[in-house]
Scaffold this motif. Structure first.
Motif, mmCIF file in Angstrom:
data_model
loop_
_atom_site.group_PDB
_atom_site.id
_atom_site.type_symbol
_atom_site.label_atom_id
_atom_site.label_comp_id
_atom_site.label_asym_id
_atom_site.label_seq_id
_atom_site.Cartn_x
_atom_site.Cartn_y
_atom_site.Cartn_z
ATOM 1 N N ILE A 193 0.840 -1.199 0.000
ATOM 2 C CA ILE A 193 0.000 0.000 0.000
ATOM 3 C C ILE A 193 0.873 1.246 0.000
ATOM 4 C CG2 ILE A 193 -1.691 1.326 1.327
ATOM 5 C CD1 ILE A 193 -2.722 -1.368 2.411
ATOM 6 N N THR A 194 0.617 2.108 -0.959
ATOM 7 C CA THR A 194 1.253 3.428 -0.989
ATOM 8 C C THR A 194 0.181 4.456 -0.656
ATOM 9 O OG1 THR A 194 2.781 2.694 -2.711
ATOM 10 C CG2 THR A 194 2.566 5.064 -2.366
ATOM 11 N N PRO A 195 0.134 4.927 0.576
ATOM 12 C CA PRO A 195 -0.957 5.816 0.975
ATOM 13 C C PRO A 195 -0.889 7.179 0.301
ATOM 14 C CG PRO A 195 0.658 5.626 2.734
ATOM 15 C CD PRO A 195 1.067 4.646 1.687
ATOM 16 N N ASP A 196 -2.052 7.776 0.128
ATOM 17 C CA ASP A 196 -2.148 9.156 -0.337
ATOM 18 C C ASP A 196 -2.054 10.090 0.870
ATOM 19 O OD1 ASP A 196 -2.417 8.558 -2.998
ATOM 20 O OD2 ASP A 196 -4.599 8.451 -2.922
ATOM 21 N N ILE A 197 -1.315 11.172 0.715
ATOM 22 C CA ILE A 197 -1.196 12.172 1.774
ATOM 23 C C ILE A 197 -1.687 13.501 1.215
ATOM 24 C CG2 ILE A 197 0.351 13.296 3.424
ATOM 25 C CD1 ILE A 197 2.309 11.002 2.990
ATOM 26 N N GLN A 198 -2.643 14.103 1.876
ATOM 27 C CA GLN A 198 -3.192 15.386 1.454
ATOM 28 C C GLN A 198 -3.049 16.389 2.587
ATOM 29 O OE1 GLN A 198 -4.274 16.149 -1.579
ATOM 30 N NE2 GLN A 198 -3.963 14.051 -2.329
ATOM 31 N N ALA A 199 -2.284 17.455 2.325
ATOM 32 C CA ALA A 199 -2.144 18.538 3.301
ATOM 33 C C ALA A 199 -3.268 19.547 3.107
ATOM 34 C CB ALA A 199 -0.792 19.218 3.147
ATOM 35 N N ASP A 200 -3.680 20.201 4.178
ATOM 36 C CA ASP A 200 -4.793 21.154 4.071
ATOM 37 C C ASP A 200 -4.360 22.460 3.404
ATOM 38 O OD1 ASP A 200 -3.169 21.704 6.251
ATOM 39 O OD2 ASP A 200 -4.775 22.642 7.399
ATOM 40 N N LYS A 201 -3.025 22.672 3.243
ATOM 41 C CA LYS A 201 -2.530 23.854 2.547
ATOM 42 C C LYS A 201 -1.277 23.475 1.762
ATOM 43 C CE LYS A 201 -2.286 27.781 4.619
ATOM 44 N NZ LYS A 201 -1.956 28.858 5.591
ATOM 45 N N GLN A 202 -0.885 24.351 0.860
ATOM 46 C CA GLN A 202 0.356 24.121 0.108
ATOM 47 C C GLN A 202 1.551 24.780 0.791
ATOM 48 O OE1 GLN A 202 -0.407 25.500 -3.899
ATOM 49 N NE2 GLN A 202 -1.264 23.529 -4.521
ATOM 50 N N VAL A 203 1.332 25.954 1.384
ATOM 51 C CA VAL A 203 2.411 26.704 2.026
ATOM 52 C C VAL A 203 1.947 27.132 3.415
ATOM 53 C CG1 VAL A 203 3.931 28.699 1.898
ATOM 54 C CG2 VAL A 203 3.249 27.525 -0.210
ATOM 55 N N TYR A 204 2.849 26.999 4.390
ATOM 56 C CA TYR A 204 2.514 27.349 5.772
ATOM 57 C C TYR A 204 3.481 28.421 6.273
ATOM 58 C CZ TYR A 204 -0.150 22.990 5.691
ATOM 59 O OH TYR A 204 -1.031 22.001 5.365
ATOM 60 N N LYS A 205 3.032 29.114 7.291
ATOM 61 C CA LYS A 205 3.880 30.060 7.987
ATOM 62 C C LYS A 205 4.555 29.353 9.149
ATOM 63 C CE LYS A 205 0.789 33.959 6.983
ATOM 64 N NZ LYS A 205 -0.078 35.004 7.585
ATOM 65 N N PRO A 206 5.643 29.925 9.675
ATOM 66 C CA PRO A 206 6.232 29.351 10.885
ATOM 67 C C PRO A 206 5.208 29.295 12.022
ATOM 68 C CG PRO A 206 7.768 30.882 9.879
ATOM 69 C CD PRO A 206 6.472 31.034 9.138
ATOM 70 N N ARG A 207 5.219 28.216 12.777
ATOM 71 C CA ARG A 207 4.352 27.989 13.940
ATOM 72 C C ARG A 207 2.873 27.915 13.550
ATOM 73 N NH1 ARG A 207 7.232 30.775 19.234
ATOM 74 N NH2 ARG A 207 9.363 30.276 18.599
ATOM 75 N N GLU A 208 2.627 27.418 12.354
ATOM 76 C CA GLU A 208 1.248 27.240 11.892
ATOM 77 C C GLU A 208 0.906 25.751 11.904
ATOM 78 O OE1 GLU A 208 -1.690 28.504 8.162
ATOM 79 O OE2 GLU A 208 0.462 28.897 8.075
ATOM 80 N N LYS A 209 -0.373 25.446 12.184
ATOM 81 C CA LYS A 209 -0.803 24.054 12.257
ATOM 82 C C LYS A 209 -0.870 23.434 10.866
ATOM 83 C CE LYS A 209 -4.104 22.561 15.045
ATOM 84 N NZ LYS A 209 -5.458 22.248 15.609
ATOM 85 N N VAL A 210 -0.358 22.205 10.770
ATOM 86 C CA VAL A 210 -0.431 21.405 9.549
ATOM 87 C C VAL A 210 -1.375 20.240 9.814
ATOM 88 C CG1 VAL A 210 0.840 19.993 7.891
ATOM 89 C CG2 VAL A 210 1.928 22.011 8.902
ATOM 90 N N LYS A 211 -2.284 20.014 8.884
ATOM 91 C CA LYS A 211 -3.202 18.891 8.990
ATOM 92 C C LYS A 211 -3.012 17.996 7.773
ATOM 93 C CE LYS A 211 -8.096 17.722 9.587
ATOM 94 N NZ LYS A 211 -9.477 18.278 9.705
ATOM 95 N N LEU A 212 -2.643 16.734 8.029
ATOM 96 C CA LEU A 212 -2.429 15.765 6.954
ATOM 97 C C LEU A 212 -3.522 14.708 6.998
ATOM 98 C CD1 LEU A 212 1.429 15.117 7.158
ATOM 99 C CD2 LEU A 212 0.219 16.778 5.735
ATOM 100 N N GLU A 213 -4.216 14.554 5.893
ATOM 101 C CA GLU A 213 -5.202 13.488 5.729
ATOM 102 C C GLU A 213 -4.513 12.347 4.988
ATOM 103 O OE1 GLU A 213 -8.144 13.357 6.941
ATOM 104 O OE2 GLU A 213 -8.577 15.437 7.508
#
Length: 846
Positions: A357-377
């Motif tokens: 299985i090669t899982p798909d990873i989808q980030a909620d944004k393309q670019v983030y600022k420092p100390r910003e939350k990242v959400k990966l589906e």
């Protein structure tokens, strides 16, 4: 031709046929029996990153799988993880138990004074000792010393400040040129007279380094027959037609060095398997001398003991094809066998299919600022099997409550870390765990649609041997049995001896105690031996043992078995092989030194300045004894106070402690309450050894074993008595010390005197997991904190679960550096499908 599919039979319910002329069906079924009576484990360890600085923590996840099905295995409760230096010395060892989800993970805390260089992490279970060290897992990490402000290859600092030589590629240049060895492997194991034979070869230095060589094959009259040259990692191949009775020699050359190697003998009385991949089919033939009759032979193909094909070889066709889709990904084993299942020829083949299985990873944004939350589906594409759906309905379970698998995830800063590209869960479980010998850069062979990698994988199959069951023996019913049991709990064992001749003593009582609340008791068997099991405690737990005769006397001798771990016999040059060339290239770059300095600053911010070990200082002045459980007792009598008390014995001395009363056959103290007071027995400890166990109540009966020791104590030897009564201070002693503790110290430890029936031990216990610290910048105060976020591993989580839909979500905050992040996911489903995904430069921080 007949395909045979089998499943595990229940151990102990299998009838084993042992005839040397078994029907093929029975012989194939014997393979199922062998797998059942000798199951095997595969193990893989993922780290959060490939290199560290001294003082850092190595976070790791362990995948322990059934070697046959790749489903999570639960035979072994504990996994042992060791850090091994270049001198094959174990520097750290941890015992890892599963969490409540059955997952193994933990940390290695690298000491501040750890010498710079390459280290091996070794992982294994006790159960794996049945198969041997070749089945253990190892991977290399690099540890930098931030106090050395030079590159590892700086010519001005070739040695560590701590005296250990650095590990770098200069060693290969500075040492004398090692002798080379070249081994030749005819396909199918035999050179067949008069037939075109495929011959593979592998060239190594004496220290295991793969090298490029070239040369030619000569006959007995030194006439050239063919030429050869390596094509990948010291491996290559050539073809020629050997003649009966002729002898051949290979002349091998490398940088002015020349060696002559005799090729294997040309055979006129046997057969050799030959196989080649073409158009998604494996085409198989059998080479034989023209003069040799075509005798009845069996052909078998299996993967890890799972039979893919079995039948009588069809000489009339002479050629056989098996679809690539019929092979699971990984190593398969082809065998040609006689009617009594003696091996004639063997061949390994390697296949890659879309069965992991090669899982798909989808980030909620393309670019983030420092100390910003990242959400990966994360979607692992694990659709629920219809039969499993019916089972779920029958059990009245909700879909969210069903775990379909798990994975670990590592997110690292690309400016600091270049992920390891040589090793992953696929290359371990599907390749290196199945082969004998060390494999250079095993992940290389998992490149789909790469014809060169596929051809080189076949070279690997021709130059390495099968590493698991002895299939021909198993088919004949000559089974291999387990000698080391699976470890399901911690345990101790030993022997008790007694009498004038110190013979094994049957019926002795052996007691074991560990604070705060563990107590057990067993009797010795006919041979004087005993085993205490079915318990577990964390690391740094001290155990006390006492053996008594049938009449309760201390006239017996107690001998505990030493706990012996598997020896380290890794090849030293595992540190220099080509797998490490990429890593060596990384650590010589200026960016690596920047990473070291950044990691060191992070370490200092969190732990303070690094400490230096000074020469040992001998302090001759006397100091007071201190309990390992409390800093200050509630009451304490020093040696001077004891002498001034003029107490004639220990009973008179203890009776001077407020609310304590000791008689010849009891020791009690008052616990005051609303209705007066009650009498309770305290816990008594002499020189760190607990003697008695408070059980509550107001009975007058005493603990005779404890009182015997106390009554025998010489008051002139006692130098300190501590009395602990405060509930907060008693917490460390557990429930048996909850009413109070008396600790007595003597001039020379009471236990230093010959007490052959007593023993103490502090063995390795299970590690208490440490959670990876991932800061939460969810408030203005946190986001404006002036302390710089210097993480190189941005996020690590070893225990991500996903439901039957195969979906999971992870969240973390970015650090302060403007960079990109790489994501690596490794895992397994409950049905045994492997999970792997690596995304580089995936998350951007600007």
């Amino acid at each position: 031709m007949k395909k045979t599919v089998f499943i595990f039979a229940l151990l102990g319910l299998i009838f084993v046929l042992r005839s040397q002329t078994l029907p093929l069906d029975s012989a194939v079924n014997n393979l199922s029996t062998q797998v059942s009576i000798f199951p095997q484990e595969k193990i893989y360890l993922q780290t959060d990153k490939p290199y560290y600085i001294s003082g850092e923590k190595v976070f790791f996840r362990i995948f322990l799988l059934d070697a046959f099905s790749h489903r999570p295995a639960d035979w072994s409760r504990y996994v042992y993880v060791e850090l091994i230096n270049e001198r094959d010395s174990v520097k750290l060892r941890q015992q890892i138990r599963p969490d409540d989800k059955g997952l193994h993970y933990g940390t290695l805390s690298l000491p501040e004074d750890l010498a710079q260089g390459n280290y091996q992490i070794r992982a294994y279970t006790r159960f794996m000792e049945n198969a041997g060290e070749d089945y253990f897992f190892t991977r290399t990490i690099y540890v930098a010393d931030p106090t050395i402000r030079h590159s590892a290859l700086d010519a001005e600092s070739p040695k560590s400040r701590r005296g250990l030589s650095q590990v770098d590629s200069r060693k290969l240049e500075l040492r004398d040129k090692p002798a080379m060895t070249v081994d030749f492997y005819p396909e199918g194991g035999n050179l067949i007279a008069g037939q075109l034979c495929n011959v593979a070869f592998k060239a190594l230095t004496s220290d295991g380094q793969s090298i490029a060589v070239n040369g030619e094959i000569l006959d007995a009259q030194n006439n050239p027959v063919t030429e050869f040259a390596t094509t990948h990692e010291g491996m290559g191949r050539f073809t020629f037609r050997p003649e009966a009775g002729e002898k051949y020699v290979a002349v091998c050359r490398k940088d002015g060095q020349t060696i002559r190697v005799n090729l294997p003998e040309v055979k006129t009385n046997t057969y050799a398997l030959s196989a080649v991949w073409r158009q998604n089919k494996l085409w198989i033939t059998v080479n034989k001398p023209e003069t040799l009759p075509a005798q009845k032979l069996y052909f078998l193909a299996h993967t890890g003991g799972m039979v893919l094909y079995s039948g009588v070889w069809n000489w009339s066709k002479g050629l056989m094809a098996i679809d690539k889709a019929d092979f699971p990904s990984g190593v398969s084993h082809l065998l040609l066998l006689t009617e009594d299942y003696q091996p004639v020829s063997e061949r390994l083949v390697f296949a890659l299919n879309n069965d992991w299985i090669t899982p798909d990873i989808q980030a909620d944004k393309q670019v983030y600022k420092p100390r910003e939350k990242v959400k990966l589906e994360i979607d692992c594409h694990c659709g629920l099997d219809p039969q499993f759906e019916l089972a779920r309905i029958d059990l009245a379970q909700s879909p969210d409550s069903i775990v379909a698998g798990n994975f670990s995830i590592s997110v690292t800063d690309d400016k600091d870390i270049q992920p390891d590209t040589t090793l992953n869960i696929l290359s371990r479980m599907l390749l290196t765990s199945e082969l004998k010998g060390y494999i250079f850069n095993p992940a290389y062979y998992f490149q789909k649609d790469n014809r060169q990698a596929e051809a080189n994988a076949d070279l690997l199959m021709l130059t390495h041997g099968w590493n698991r069951y002895d299939i021909p023996k198993a088919m004949r019913g000559d089974f291999k049995y387990l000698t080391v049991p699976n470890e399901v709990s911690q345990s101790f064992s030993g022997i008790v001896k007694g009498g004038l001749l110190s013979k094994p003593y049957k019926g002795a009582t052996v007691k074991i105690l560990s604070l705060p609340n563990f107590y057990n008791m067993v009797e010795t068997e006919e041979n004087g031996r005993f085993t205490i099991k079915d318990f577990e405690f964390p690391d740094s737990t001290r155990y006390s043992f006492q053996a008594l005769s049938k009449k309760g006397k201390d006239i017996v001798e107690l001998y505990l078995d030493s706990i012996v771990y598997p020896p380290v016999s890794l090849h030293q040059t595992i540190f220099y092989n080509s797998n490490e060339q990429e890593k060596q290239a990384i650590i010589t770059q200026p960016e690596f030194q920047e990473y070291v300095e950044k990691a060191d600053l992070k370490y200092i911010n969190e732990n303070g300045m690094r400490t230096k070990n000074l020469p040992e200082l001998v302090v001759k002045a006397k100091r007071a004894h201190q309990s390992k459980f409390v800093l200050e007792p509630d009451n304490s009598m020093s040696e001077i106070e004891i002498r001034r008390s003029a107490a004639g014995d220990i009973r008179s001395l203890v009776n001077r402690i407020p609310d304590v009363k000791m008689t010849f056959n009891s020791i009690r103290f008052r616990v005051h309450g609303t209705a007066g007071y009650n009498l309770f027995p305290p816990m008594i400890i002499v020189d760190g050894m607990p003697l008695s166990y408070g059980t509550g109540g107001n009975e007058e009966g005493g603990d005779w074993e404890a009182l015997n020791i106390l009554n025998l104590l010489d008051i002139n030897e006692v130098v300190q008595v501590d009395f602990i009564r405060s509930p907060a201070k008693l917490a460390g002693y557990g429930s048996r010390g909850k009413y109070g503790v008396i600790e007595i110290y003597t001039k020379k430890s009471y236990w230093d005197k010959p007490k052959f029936n007593l023993a103490q031990m502090m063995p390795l216990g299970y590690q208490t997991p440490i959670e990876f610290y991932s800061p939460q910048y969810d408030t203005p105060e946190a986001r404006e904190n002036a302390l710089v976020d210097l993480r190189s591993t941005i996020y690590w989580k070893p225990d991500v679960l996903f439901n039957f839909e195969g979906k999971a979500t992870v969240e973390f905050y970015t650090a302060d550096t403007q960079t990109t992040y790489s994501v690596i996911i490794e895992g397994v489903t409950t049905e045994g499908k492997l999970i792997y995904c690596k995304k580089t430069d995936y998350v951007s921080v600007k």
